[in-house]
Design an enzyme around this catalytic site. Structure first.
Site, PDB file in Angstrom:
ATOM      1  N   HIS A   1       0.826  -1.209   0.000  1.00 43.78           N
ATOM      2  CA  HIS A   1       0.000   0.000   0.000  1.00 43.78           C
ATOM      3  C   HIS A   1       0.860   1.259   0.000  1.00 43.78           C
ATOM      4  CE1 HIS A   1      -2.788  -2.816   2.430  1.00 43.78           C
ATOM      5  NE2 HIS A   1      -3.076  -2.917   1.152  1.00 43.78           N
TER       6      HIS A   1
ATOM      7  N   LYS B   1       6.495   6.623   7.217  1.00 41.62           N
ATOM      8  CA  LYS B   1       6.027   5.757   8.297  1.00 41.62           C
ATOM      9  C   LYS B   1       7.195   5.290   9.154  1.00 41.62           C
ATOM     10  CE  LYS B   1       2.189   4.056   5.540  1.00 41.62           C
ATOM     11  NZ  LYS B   1       1.615   2.934   4.803  1.00 41.62           N
TER      12      LYS B   1
ATOM     13  N   TYR C   1       2.423   1.642  13.883  1.00 48.12           N
ATOM     14  CA  TYR C   1       3.214   2.575  13.076  1.00 48.12           C
ATOM     15  C   TYR C   1       2.681   3.991  13.149  1.00 48.12           C
ATOM     16  CZ  TYR C   1      -0.277   1.565   9.378  1.00 48.12           C
ATOM     17  OH  TYR C   1      -1.424   1.390   8.658  1.00 48.12           O
TER      18      TYR C   1
ATOM     19  N   ASP D   1      -6.713  -6.577  -1.558  1.00 47.00           N
ATOM     20  CA  ASP D   1      -5.302  -6.676  -1.956  1.00 47.00           C
ATOM     21  C   ASP D   1      -5.086  -7.654  -3.112  1.00 47.00           C
ATOM     22  OD1 ASP D   1      -4.687  -4.789  -0.078  1.00 47.00           O
ATOM     23  OD2 ASP D   1      -3.673  -6.156   1.303  1.00 47.00           O
TER      24      ASP D   1
END
Length: 181
Positions: free
Chosen positions: A62, A72, A132, A170
């Site tokens: 992603h 991130k 995260y 996905d």
């Protein structure tokens, strides 16, 4: 903290200093001043995310495009995951290359992924809790993705194919060469 840049410029593996004794351990998982000095730029995280997954789950790949791109800082609170970052920066000498690292609750390593990367992870333990920080807010219209098993990227997810658990969303992501970057 120890900061080691990976083969992908701007992408860092971070190892915290862990102080252990008979009672357990203490560590500083994030310090903005130390972090910004360690990566050599200023990042302002605005959102924290957490997920829980079972063995075999592969999430990704992603990314967010344009003004909504996200840097991130990733870590595992419990369990083991293979964390993957793919360089999508078209002018980069490592465009289309990836790095992977095993993040665990035990090794306490973190991975910093700057803007311009796709991200995914595979759960290698029975369960894993993943955490995260993001430096930009999620924007649905700016989300993008790449099929996790794209032949061009050829990522080794370190799990037998029979164990792969992929979301329907996905499974229909485009291949790398067709992705809107």
């Amino acid at each position: 903290m120890i900061f080691r840049e990976t083969k992908l410029k701007g992408c860092f593996i971070i190892e915290p200093k862990v102080f252990s004794d008979s009672r357990g351990y203490f560590m500083e998982s994030f310090n903005k001043e130390t972090f910004n000095f360690g990566i050599g730029e200023s990042v302002d995280f605005v959102q924290d995310n957490q997920s829980f997954s079972f063995r075999g789950v592969i999430r990704g790949l992603h990314y967010q495009r344009g003004n909504h791109a996200q840097a991130k800082l990733l870590r595992v609170l419990s369990g083991r995951v293979l964390d993957v970052a793919v360089d999508l920066r078209k002018g980069s000498s490592s465009f289309g290359e990836y790095v992977s690292i095993e993040l665990t609750g035990e090794n306490k390593k973190q991975l910093y992924i700057p803007r311009g990367f796709a991200h995914g992870f595979a759960v290698l333990s029975k369960t894993a809790e993943f955490f995260y920080k993001c430096d930009n807010y999620y924007n649905k219209e700016s989300e993008g993705g790449i099929l996790y098993n794209d032949n061009t990227l050829n990522i080794n997810w370190e799990l037998p194919l029979s164990e792969h658990l992929i979301s329907e969303k996905d499974l229909v992501l485009p291949k790398f060469k067709e992705a809107k970057l």
